[in-house]
Design an enzyme around this catalytic site. Structure first.
Site, PDB file in Angstrom:
ATOM      1  N   GLU A 119       0.811  -1.216   0.000  1.00 26.92           N
ATOM      2  CA  GLU A 119       0.000   0.000   0.000  1.00 26.92           C
ATOM      3  C   GLU A 119       0.849   1.273   0.000  1.00 26.92           C
ATOM      4  O   GLU A 119       0.362   2.334  -0.348  1.00 26.92           O
ATOM      5  CB  GLU A 119      -0.979  -0.004   1.176  1.00 26.92           C
ATOM      6  CG  GLU A 119      -0.335  -0.043   2.530  1.00 26.92           C
ATOM      7  CD  GLU A 119      -1.357  -0.396   3.617  1.00 26.92           C
ATOM      8  OE1 GLU A 119      -1.568  -1.597   3.823  1.00 26.92           O
ATOM      9  OE2 GLU A 119      -1.932   0.511   4.205  1.00 26.92           O
ATOM     10  N   HIS A 172      -2.666   3.240 -21.865  1.00 30.47           N
ATOM     11  CA  HIS A 172      -2.328   4.198 -20.793  1.00 30.47           C
ATOM     12  C   HIS A 172      -1.129   3.755 -19.942  1.00 30.47           C
ATOM     13  O   HIS A 172      -0.613   4.560 -19.164  1.00 30.47           O
ATOM     14  CB  HIS A 172      -3.522   4.404 -19.853  1.00 30.47           C
ATOM     15  CG  HIS A 172      -4.700   5.055 -20.502  1.00 30.47           C
ATOM     16  ND1 HIS A 172      -4.625   6.285 -21.115  1.00 30.47           N
ATOM     17  CD2 HIS A 172      -5.994   4.658 -20.645  1.00 30.47           C
ATOM     18  CE1 HIS A 172      -5.817   6.611 -21.604  1.00 30.47           C
ATOM     19  NE2 HIS A 172      -6.669   5.636 -21.342  1.00 30.47           N
ATOM     20  N   ASP A 208      -8.992   5.227 -29.718  1.00 32.07           N
ATOM     21  CA  ASP A 208      -9.725   5.228 -28.444  1.00 32.07           C
ATOM     22  C   ASP A 208     -10.088   6.676 -28.105  1.00 32.07           C
ATOM     23  O   ASP A 208      -9.431   7.617 -28.542  1.00 32.07           O
ATOM     24  CB  ASP A 208      -8.824   4.629 -27.349  1.00 32.07           C
ATOM     25  CG  ASP A 208      -9.525   4.436 -26.012  1.00 32.07           C
ATOM     26  OD1 ASP A 208     -10.026   3.337 -25.776  1.00 32.07           O
ATOM     27  OD2 ASP A 208      -9.581   5.404 -25.220  1.00 32.07           O
ATOM     28  N   HIS A 210      -9.615   8.158 -25.445  1.00 32.90           N
ATOM     29  CA  HIS A 210      -8.614   8.773 -24.570  1.00 32.90           C
ATOM     30  C   HIS A 210      -7.231   8.774 -25.200  1.00 32.90           C
ATOM     31  O   HIS A 210      -6.878   7.844 -25.926  1.00 32.90           O
ATOM     32  CB  HIS A 210      -8.577   8.012 -23.237  1.00 32.90           C
ATOM     33  CG  HIS A 210      -9.912   7.933 -22.561  1.00 32.90           C
ATOM     34  ND1 HIS A 210     -10.709   6.806 -22.624  1.00 32.90           N
ATOM     35  CD2 HIS A 210     -10.602   8.852 -21.860  1.00 32.90           C
ATOM     36  CE1 HIS A 210     -11.831   7.033 -21.961  1.00 32.90           C
ATOM     37  NE2 HIS A 210     -11.801   8.273 -21.490  1.00 32.90           N
ATOM     38  N   ASP A 297     -14.985   3.709 -27.126  1.00 30.25           N
ATOM     39  CA  ASP A 297     -15.622   4.618 -26.159  1.00 30.25           C
ATOM     40  C   ASP A 297     -15.943   5.976 -26.790  1.00 30.25           C
ATOM     41  O   ASP A 297     -16.417   6.893 -26.120  1.00 30.25           O
ATOM     42  CB  ASP A 297     -14.781   4.762 -24.872  1.00 30.25           C
ATOM     43  CG  ASP A 297     -13.288   4.721 -25.101  1.00 30.25           C
ATOM     44  OD1 ASP A 297     -12.858   4.806 -26.269  1.00 30.25           O
ATOM     45  OD2 ASP A 297     -12.536   4.620 -24.109  1.00 30.25           O
ATOM     46  N   TYR A 336     -17.197   0.854 -23.456  1.00 28.52           N
ATOM     47  CA  TYR A 336     -17.719   0.411 -22.164  1.00 28.52           C
ATOM     48  C   TYR A 336     -19.216   0.189 -22.104  1.00 28.52           C
ATOM     49  O   TYR A 336     -19.764  -0.028 -21.031  1.00 28.52           O
ATOM     50  CB  TYR A 336     -17.242   1.384 -21.078  1.00 28.52           C
ATOM     51  CG  TYR A 336     -15.738   1.447 -21.068  1.00 28.52           C
ATOM     52  CD1 TYR A 336     -15.004   0.382 -20.556  1.00 28.52           C
ATOM     53  CD2 TYR A 336     -15.045   2.508 -21.649  1.00 28.52           C
ATOM     54  CE1 TYR A 336     -13.621   0.379 -20.592  1.00 28.52           C
ATOM     55  CE2 TYR A 336     -13.653   2.519 -21.682  1.00 28.52           C
ATOM     56  CZ  TYR A 336     -12.953   1.458 -21.155  1.00 28.52           C
ATOM     57  OH  TYR A 336     -11.590   1.445 -21.194  1.00 28.52           O
TER      58      TYR A 336
HETATM   59  N1  Q9C Z   1     -15.652   6.434 -14.120  1.00 31.61           N
HETATM   60  C1  Q9C Z   1      -9.409   3.151 -21.551  1.00 31.61           C
HETATM   61  O1  Q9C Z   1     -10.329   3.508 -22.266  1.00 31.61           O
HETATM   62  N2  Q9C Z   1     -11.631   7.471 -16.141  1.00 31.61           N
HETATM   63  N3  Q9C Z   1      -9.232   3.662 -20.320  1.00 31.61           N
HETATM   64  C2  Q9C Z   1     -12.744   6.853 -15.501  1.00 31.61           C
HETATM   65  C3  Q9C Z   1     -15.204   7.207 -15.195  1.00 31.61           C
HETATM   66  C4  Q9C Z   1     -10.599   6.552 -16.563  1.00 31.61           C
HETATM   67  C5  Q9C Z   1     -10.118   4.667 -19.820  1.00 31.61           C
HETATM   68  C6  Q9C Z   1     -13.805   7.812 -15.031  1.00 31.61           C
HETATM   69  C7  Q9C Z   1     -10.687   6.265 -18.022  1.00 31.61           C
HETATM   70  C8  Q9C Z   1      -9.744   5.147 -18.455  1.00 31.61           C
HETATM   71  C9  Q9C Z   1      -8.461   2.086 -21.994  1.00 31.61           C
HETATM   72 ZN    ZN Z   2     -10.568   4.982 -23.605  1.00 29.11          ZN
END
Ligand code: Q9C
Ligand code: ZN
Length: 355
Positions: A119, A172, A208, A210, A297, A336
């Site tokens: 941790e 990422h 993607d 992101h 996404d 997602y």
């Molecule tokens: N609950 C990929 O698409 N943010 N990763 C989450 C929403 C993180 C996405 C906020 C996004 C990561 C591979």
């Molecule tokens: Zn993504």
């Protein structure tokens, strides 16, 4: 001749089942669900063009390639931390102080950690609260990278297109940090494998939603891996700290990185015009192989609600990429909403195959 595309996936992914992530200080359901995998597999089976390869990826020696991309202390931490976690036991059987999933709580403010508690150490090896370490995390992440390597090998043997259901995703993951649901950078690991086996140049196209901070940072000073990404403007979209237009690479990598940040609410026409610009950069780079970091996404019905692409748009996306005429490795990233994800993958691959 019947057109088909080789598909690589592994059962190990079902061992990776994160329950929640911490978002805005709240515990919320984790988006990278196993239902995503079931949806993709079902749609591929129904498509009739998916040739599921029964490869036992556990026999692939992926570690030498993974070690070329990631820091050895990070890999040791991931393995050790996974081993220490109790994992898949009911909540009531987890005694106080015992963990099912490890999240960072103190982010490393020094470059080393003298505590050997997981941790504490995780504060050096994670950059967000979205990416827990669980009992099987290390094994499953290695397995996902092995799938990417198996796909790269099939491509090397002459197949024009391969689809790999990589989960956990990869784009990422940094040299020594997990984040954004990613632990090992499948995209760079596969590129490294292709280069190690004779390729001069590999381009990674990231569609993607992101920005793939990990891919960009791992290759920033390299000229042999180009990175071209379309994504939500990082001024308001995860991962915030990279993906801006003026990030173009350094040293040998100068001019091989191209970012196309797009506004919230981006629709198909703007996306497609931008895509054509991005593909021109790739054609100019003239890669031996193309890797697509394929996230869905960007869909209008995705929980991220950022871009407005419809399922049918992914056919145009695939078709436009096909025009590059490169051997192409498709690696699964985000996406997602299981209700639309399977069909989006299938429609994309149809475009890529030209069917
Ligand atoms: N609950 C990929 O698409 N943010 N990763 C989450 C929403 C993180 C996405 C906020 C996004 C990561 C591979
Ligand atoms: Zn993504």
């Amino acid at each position: 001749m019947r057109i088909e595309v080789p598909v690589i996936c592994s059962q190990e992914t079902f061992q990776h089942n994160p329950q929640y992530e911490i978002h805005k200080g709240e515990r919320v359901p984790h988006l990278d669900s196993v239902e995503r995998v079931l949806a993709i597999k079902r749609a591929l089976k129904e498509s009739g063009f998916a040739n599921f390869k029964n490869i036992d990826v556990s026999s692939i020696d992926g570690m030498p390639w993974i070690r070329q991309v990631h820091d050895s202390a990070y890999l040791r931490f991931l393995q050790r931390a996974s081993r220490r976690i109790r994992g898949l036991v009911p909540d009531e059987e987890v005694s106080p102080g015992e963990m099912r999933a490890l999240y960072p709580q103190v982010f490393g403010y020094s470059s080393s950690c003298r505590s050997e508690e997981s941790e504490a150490e995780i504060g050096l090896f994670a950059f967000d609260l979205y990416t827990p370490v669980m009992r099987h995390t290390f094994a499953v992440a290695v397995d996902s990278a092995r799938c990417a390597l198996a796909g790269a090998e099939i491509l090397r043997r002459g197949e024009p297109y391969v689809y790999v259901l990589t989960r956990p995703p990869g784009h990422h993951a940094e040299k020594d940090k997990m984040g954004g649901y990613c632990y090992l950078n499948n995209d760079v690991i596969a590129a490294q494998y292709l280069i190690g086996n004779g390729a001069k140049r590999v381009a990674i196209l990231d569609v993607d939603l992101h920005h793939g901070n990990g891919v960009q940072n791992l290759t920033y000073e390299r000229g042999d891996i180009a990175y071209i990404s379309l994504h939500g403007d990082p001024r308001f979209t995860f991962p915030y700290f990279s993906g801006y237009e003026d990030e173009t690479g350094e040293n040998a990598g100068q001019g091989t990185k191209h970012n196309f940040p797009l506004p919230k609410g981006t629709e198909e026409e703007l996306y497609h015009e931008t895509l054509k610009k991005a593909l021109r950069k790739i054609a100019f780079y003239d890669p031996d192989y193309l890797i697509v970091a394929a996230g869905f996404d960007t869909h209008k019905d995705d929980p991220f609600q950022t871009f407005k692409l419809s399922t049918s748009y992914y056919w145009r996306l695939g078709k436009e990429i096909k025009r590059l005429k490169r051997r192409t490795l498709v690696l699964q990233e985000g996406g997602y909403n299981p209700e639309v994800l399977g069909e989006s993958v299938v429609v994309f691959l149809r475009g890529l195959l030209g069917i």
